[in-house]
Motif scaffolding. Structure first.
Motif, PDB file in Angstrom:
ATOM      1  N   SER A   1       0.676  -1.292  -0.123  1.00  0.00           N
ATOM      2  CA  SER A   1      -0.039   0.009  -0.070  1.00  0.00           C
ATOM      3  C   SER A   1       0.794   1.240  -0.064  1.00  0.00           C
ATOM      4  O   SER A   1       1.964   1.129   0.406  1.00  0.00           O
ATOM      5  N   SER A   2       0.505   2.306  -0.661  1.00  0.00           N
ATOM      6  CA  SER A   2       1.262   3.498  -0.703  1.00  0.00           C
ATOM      7  C   SER A   2       0.139   4.812  -0.107  1.00  0.00           C
ATOM      8  O   SER A   2      -1.126   4.696   0.020  1.00  0.00           O
ATOM      9  N   SER A   3       0.950   5.780   0.311  1.00  0.00           N
ATOM     10  CA  SER A   3      -0.210   6.890   0.784  1.00  0.00           C
ATOM     11  C   SER A   3       0.378   8.325   0.721  1.00  0.00           C
ATOM     12  O   SER A   3       1.839   8.286   0.754  1.00  0.00           O
ATOM     13  N   TYR A   4      -0.168   9.101   0.693  1.00  0.00           N
ATOM     14  CA  TYR A   4       0.134  10.581   0.847  1.00  0.00           C
ATOM     15  C   TYR A   4       1.050  10.931   2.332  1.00  0.00           C
ATOM     16  O   TYR A   4       1.751  11.899   2.287  1.00  0.00           O
ATOM     17  N   ASP A   5       1.092  10.052   3.154  1.00  0.00           N
ATOM     18  CA  ASP A   5       1.866   9.983   4.248  1.00  0.00           C
ATOM     19  C   ASP A   5       3.364   9.703   4.179  1.00  0.00           C
ATOM     20  O   ASP A   5       4.101  10.068   4.978  1.00  0.00           O
ATOM     21  N   GLY A   6       3.604   9.600   2.776  1.00  0.00           N
ATOM     22  CA  GLY A   6       4.979   9.204   2.312  1.00  0.00           C
ATOM     23  C   GLY A   6       5.564   7.844   2.448  1.00  0.00           C
ATOM     24  O   GLY A   6       6.612   7.613   2.338  1.00  0.00           O
ATOM     25  N   LEU A   7       4.646   6.949   2.925  1.00  0.00           N
ATOM     26  CA  LEU A   7       5.201   5.708   3.236  1.00  0.00           C
ATOM     27  C   LEU A   7       4.627   4.352   2.169  1.00  0.00           C
ATOM     28  O   LEU A   7       3.365   4.542   1.588  1.00  0.00           O
ATOM     29  N   CYS A   8       5.267   3.418   1.933  1.00  0.00           N
ATOM     30  CA  CYS A   8       4.978   2.347   1.321  1.00  0.00           C
ATOM     31  C   CYS A   8       5.125   1.192   2.393  1.00  0.00           C
ATOM     32  O   CYS A   8       5.964   1.254   3.082  1.00  0.00           O
ATOM     33  N   ARG A   9       3.952   0.454   2.482  1.00  0.00           N
ATOM     34  CA  ARG A   9       4.199  -0.581   3.476  1.00  0.00           C
ATOM     35  C   ARG A   9       3.565  -2.066   2.984  1.00  0.00           C
ATOM     36  O   ARG A   9       2.697  -2.038   1.958  1.00  0.00           O
ATOM     37  N   ILE A  10       4.363  -3.129   3.292  1.00  0.00           N
ATOM     38  CA  ILE A  10       4.044  -4.404   2.864  1.00  0.00           C
ATOM     39  C   ILE A  10       3.280  -5.209   3.928  1.00  0.00           C
ATOM     40  O   ILE A  10       3.555  -5.034   5.227  1.00  0.00           O
ATOM     41  N   TRP A  11       2.051  -5.815   3.639  1.00  0.00           N
ATOM     42  CA  TRP A  11       1.436  -6.144   4.625  1.00  0.00           C
ATOM     43  C   TRP A  11       1.234  -7.802   4.190  1.00  0.00           C
ATOM     44  O   TRP A  11       1.239  -8.215   3.137  1.00  0.00           O
ATOM     45  N   ASP A  12       1.255  -8.740   5.356  1.00  0.00           N
ATOM     46  CA  ASP A  12       0.708 -10.321   5.246  1.00  0.00           C
ATOM     47  C   ASP A  12      -0.569 -10.131   5.151  1.00  0.00           C
ATOM     48  O   ASP A  12      -1.527  -9.870   5.828  1.00  0.00           O
ATOM     49  N   THR A  13      -1.120 -10.997   3.811  1.00  0.00           N
ATOM     50  CA  THR A  13      -2.490 -10.905   3.770  1.00  0.00           C
ATOM     51  C   THR A  13      -3.193 -11.838   4.647  1.00  0.00           C
ATOM     52  O   THR A  13      -4.300 -11.403   5.217  1.00  0.00           O
ATOM     53  N   ALA A  14      -2.528 -12.748   5.128  1.00  0.00           N
ATOM     54  CA  ALA A  14      -3.371 -13.853   5.928  1.00  0.00           C
ATOM     55  C   ALA A  14      -3.779 -13.132   7.311  1.00  0.00           C
ATOM     56  O   ALA A  14      -4.666 -13.257   7.947  1.00  0.00           O
ATOM     57  N   SER A  15      -2.318 -12.631   7.916  1.00  0.00           N
ATOM     58  CA  SER A  15      -2.609 -11.949   9.048  1.00  0.00           C
ATOM     59  C   SER A  15      -2.941 -10.652   9.538  1.00  0.00           C
ATOM     60  O   SER A  15      -3.440 -10.116  10.419  1.00  0.00           O
ATOM     61  N   GLY A  16      -2.585  -9.816   8.241  1.00  0.00           N
ATOM     62  CA  GLY A  16      -2.951  -8.691   8.288  1.00  0.00           C
ATOM     63  C   GLY A  16      -1.771  -7.664   8.947  1.00  0.00           C
ATOM     64  O   GLY A  16      -1.824  -6.562   9.201  1.00  0.00           O
ATOM     65  N   GLN A  17      -0.694  -8.316   9.244  1.00  0.00           N
ATOM     66  CA  GLN A  17       0.273  -7.771  10.148  1.00  0.00           C
ATOM     67  C   GLN A  17       1.141  -6.962   9.041  1.00  0.00           C
ATOM     68  O   GLN A  17       1.564  -7.406   7.561  1.00  0.00           O
ATOM     69  N   CYS A  18       1.765  -5.523   9.588  1.00  0.00           N
ATOM     70  CA  CYS A  18       2.783  -4.912   8.578  1.00  0.00           C
ATOM     71  C   CYS A  18       4.159  -5.585   8.731  1.00  0.00           C
ATOM     72  O   CYS A  18       4.634  -5.631   9.736  1.00  0.00           O
ATOM     73  N   LEU A  19       4.610  -6.005   7.634  1.00  0.00           N
ATOM     74  CA  LEU A  19       5.966  -6.686   7.549  1.00  0.00           C
ATOM     75  C   LEU A  19       7.141  -5.854   7.549  1.00  0.00           C
ATOM     76  O   LEU A  19       8.015  -5.827   7.802  1.00  0.00           O
ATOM     77  N   LYS A  20       6.723  -4.792   6.723  1.00  0.00           N
ATOM     78  CA  LYS A  20       8.038  -3.808   6.324  1.00  0.00           C
ATOM     79  C   LYS A  20       7.262  -2.299   5.841  1.00  0.00           C
ATOM     80  O   LYS A  20       6.332  -2.486   5.418  1.00  0.00           O
ATOM     81  N   THR A  21       7.991  -1.365   6.146  1.00  0.00           N
ATOM     82  CA  THR A  21       7.608  -0.095   5.797  1.00  0.00           C
ATOM     83  C   THR A  21       8.963   0.374   5.062  1.00  0.00           C
ATOM     84  O   THR A  21       9.965   0.406   5.340  1.00  0.00           O
ATOM     85  N   LEU A  22       8.669   1.062   3.741  1.00  0.00           N
ATOM     86  CA  LEU A  22       9.599   1.466   2.996  1.00  0.00           C
ATOM     87  C   LEU A  22       9.609   3.042   3.092  1.00  0.00           C
ATOM     88  O   LEU A  22       8.543   3.446   3.058  1.00  0.00           O
ATOM     89  N   ILE A  23      10.930   3.623   3.408  1.00  0.00           N
ATOM     90  CA  ILE A  23      10.925   4.832   3.560  1.00  0.00           C
ATOM     91  C   ILE A  23      12.236   5.438   3.050  1.00  0.00           C
ATOM     92  O   ILE A  23      13.370   5.034   3.115  1.00  0.00           O
ATOM     93  N   ASP A  24      12.198   6.658   2.291  1.00  0.00           N
ATOM     94  CA  ASP A  24      13.522   7.210   1.772  1.00  0.00           C
ATOM     95  C   ASP A  24      13.780   8.331   2.411  1.00  0.00           C
ATOM     96  O   ASP A  24      13.233   8.464   3.550  1.00  0.00           O
ATOM     97  N   ASP A  25      14.827   8.800   2.179  1.00  0.00           N
ATOM     98  CA  ASP A  25      15.332  10.061   2.924  1.00  0.00           C
ATOM     99  C   ASP A  25      14.668  11.065   3.477  1.00  0.00           C
ATOM    100  O   ASP A  25      14.050  11.399   4.656  1.00  0.00           O
TER     101      ASP A  25
END
Length: 323
Positions: free
Chosen positions: A177-201
């Protein structure tokens, strides 16, 4: 020596395939939408193009001859996104009326209305199995829905600003998922847990994101006129694509892999930009639209691009290339 000689001859026999540039030319212009075109998607079987619009409709066109097949109505407000199921039998649309609708392609009938988001629904996609739909909204959440019964299975408190894009990876186990908040997030579909947040400088708004076809990379667009290719397992940016204009709108980007390996994206200077995925050079700019090119789609097996534009244009253009 003989081997070396043959190999050398082979190399000099002509430009390697990667050195070729695409030669997209305009084939068709599709008219019918009465407001901005928000999304264009080829069906997975390659036979159809679905377009959504601020005019509250989804239109289906033949990918072969670009003729209108049907207009689907039912949403009470404009539509921001449309997506196909992987068997090309169902469509899902995301609307400012705060709902998503699942449609039967063959009849154009609404099968289910997905209710639960508290604000505009901006983006949607099926998983590869097409038993789940993921959606993103201005209510800052990502929701996962059961296609069969239309029930919301999970609500992910995903972001702190509107969600601009949601996408499953190729086996459906992950959501990005991506957002105006500046983040890309990777989610585990089965659990709904956030596995990773991608953020640049710095973190400009992220206006679009999707997985690469092989599922190893993520293509993300930011509102500082930049596209980036990420290796998400390492959390590293591998490639940056620039030269287009994108500081205002959530513009779709694509991997084109049917001929050469290209990145395709619309632009606020009314053009479609095509980059060489590896070298990052702009290999073609497609001119013809008279307003911002908001959306592009690439045919699953042929070198065909569809592009859609804002309200001063309202058309969809079909472009074809030899490479």
């Amino acid at each position: 020596w003989y081997q070396r000689r043959v190999r050398a001859n082979g190399i000099s026999a002509g430009p390697p395939k990667a050195a070729q540039k695409p030669n997209y030319t305009l084939k068709y212009t599709l008219t019918g939408h009465t407001k901005a075109v928000s999304s264009v998607k080829f069906s997975v079987d390659g036979n159809w193009i679905a377009s959504s619009s601020a005019d509250k409709t989804v239109k289906i066109w033949s990918a072969e001859d670009a003729k209108i097949e049907r207009t689907i109505t039912g949403h009470k407000m404009g539509i921001s996104d449309v997506a196909w199921s992987h068997d090309s039998k169902l469509l899902v649309s995301a609307s400012d009326d705060k709902t998503l609708k699942i449609w039967d392609f063959s009849t154009g009938k609404c099968l289910k209305t997905l209710k639960g988001h508290g604000n505009y629904v901006f983006c949607c996609n099926f998983n590869p199995q097409s038993n789940l739909i993921v959606s993103g909204s201005f209510d800052e959440s990502v929701r996962i829905w059961d296609v069969r019964n239309g029930k919301c299975l999970k609500t992910l408190p995903a972001h702190s600003d509107p969600v601009s894009a949601v996408n499953f990876n190729r086996d459906g186990s992950l959501i990005v998922s991506s957002s105006y908040d500046g983040l890309c997030r990777i989610w585990d579909t089965a659990s709904g847990q956030c596995l990773k947040t991608l953020i640049d400088d710095d973190n400009p708004p992220v206006s679009f994101v999707k997985f690469s076809p092989n599922g190893k990379y993520i293509l993300a667009a930011t509102l500082d006129n930049t596209l980036k290719l990420w290796d998400y397992s390492k959390g590293k940016c591998l490639k940056t694509y620039t030269g287009h204009k994108n500081s205002k709108y959530c513009i779709f980007a694509n991997f084109s892999v049917t001929g050469g390996k290209w990145i395709v994206c619309g632009s606020e200077d009314n053009m479609v930009y095509i980059w060489n995925l590896q070298t990052k050079e702009i290999v073609q700019k497609l001119e013809g639209h008279t307003d911002v090119v908001l959306c592009t789609g690439c045919h699953p097996t042929k070198n065909i691009i569809a592009s859609g534009s804002l309200e001063n244009d309202k058309t969809i253009k079909i472009w074809i290339s030899d490479y």
